[in-house]
Design a protein around this motif. Structure first.
Motif, PDB file in Angstrom:
ATOM      1  N   ASP A   7       0.851  -1.177   0.000  1.00 54.97           N
ATOM      2  CA  ASP A   7       0.000   0.000   0.000  1.00 54.97           C
ATOM      3  C   ASP A   7       0.894   1.236   0.000  1.00 54.97           C
ATOM      4  O   ASP A   7       1.659   1.467   0.933  1.00 54.97           O
ATOM      5  CB  ASP A   7      -0.907  -0.008   1.224  1.00 54.97           C
ATOM      6  N   ASP A   9       0.037   4.371   0.152  1.00 57.40           N
ATOM      7  CA  ASP A   9      -0.381   5.414   1.091  1.00 57.40           C
ATOM      8  C   ASP A   9       0.157   5.136   2.490  1.00 57.40           C
ATOM      9  O   ASP A   9       0.657   6.031   3.160  1.00 57.40           O
ATOM     10  CB  ASP A   9      -1.905   5.520   1.132  1.00 57.40           C
ATOM     11  N   PRO A  25     -12.234  -2.921  -5.352  1.00 50.38           N
ATOM     12  CA  PRO A  25     -11.050  -2.186  -5.808  1.00 50.38           C
ATOM     13  C   PRO A  25     -10.029  -2.022  -4.678  1.00 50.38           C
ATOM     14  O   PRO A  25     -10.388  -1.887  -3.513  1.00 50.38           O
ATOM     15  CB  PRO A  25     -11.616  -0.830  -6.210  1.00 50.38           C
ATOM     16  N   VAL A  26      -8.782  -2.083  -5.051  1.00 51.26           N
ATOM     17  CA  VAL A  26      -7.685  -1.781  -4.134  1.00 51.26           C
ATOM     18  C   VAL A  26      -6.960  -0.588  -4.748  1.00 51.26           C
ATOM     19  O   VAL A  26      -6.379  -0.701  -5.821  1.00 51.26           O
ATOM     20  CB  VAL A  26      -6.735  -2.982  -3.981  1.00 51.26           C
ATOM     21  N   TRP A  27      -7.027   0.546  -4.095  1.00 57.51           N
ATOM     22  CA  TRP A  27      -6.473   1.774  -4.645  1.00 57.51           C
ATOM     23  C   TRP A  27      -5.063   2.021  -4.145  1.00 57.51           C
ATOM     24  O   TRP A  27      -4.756   1.803  -2.985  1.00 57.51           O
ATOM     25  CB  TRP A  27      -7.368   2.965  -4.285  1.00 57.51           C
ATOM     26  N   ASN A  28      -4.227   2.524  -5.028  1.00 56.00           N
ATOM     27  CA  ASN A  28      -2.868   2.951  -4.721  1.00 56.00           C
ATOM     28  C   ASN A  28      -2.053   1.861  -4.026  1.00 56.00           C
ATOM     29  O   ASN A  28      -1.340   2.116  -3.057  1.00 56.00           O
ATOM     30  CB  ASN A  28      -2.872   4.234  -3.896  1.00 56.00           C
TER      31      ASN A  28
END
Length: 75
Positions: A7, A9, A25-28
């Motif tokens: 991750d 972030d 969804p898996v963001w960033n």
């Protein structure tokens, strides 16, 4: 689906568990390892024995490829 991903972030590895492959969804984050845990992935060979499927997956995993994915993060 299960993902081990970095991750960006939080700047750490996370395990992500999704209940639907098209709606989770898996963001960033960058995937390092993925395991399909839906019935279509294992039912023909393992019937309802998901644990045996996961054990076989882990025994046959190419850890060098996983390491290469991790190294490609440049963290």
């Amino acid at each position: 689906m299960v993902w081990l991903a970095y991750d960006r972030d939080w700047k750490r590895l996370f395990n992500y568990l999704g209940d639907a492959q098209n709606t989770f969804p898996v963001w960033n984050a960058t995937a390092i390892l993925a395991l399909d845990t839906y019935e279509h992935a294992y039912f023909i060979d393992y019937a309802v024995n998901r644990a045996a499927y996961i054990d076989a997956f882990m025994r046959n995993l190419d850890w060098d490829a996983v390491q290469k994915n991790f190294d490609a993060l440049h963290i």
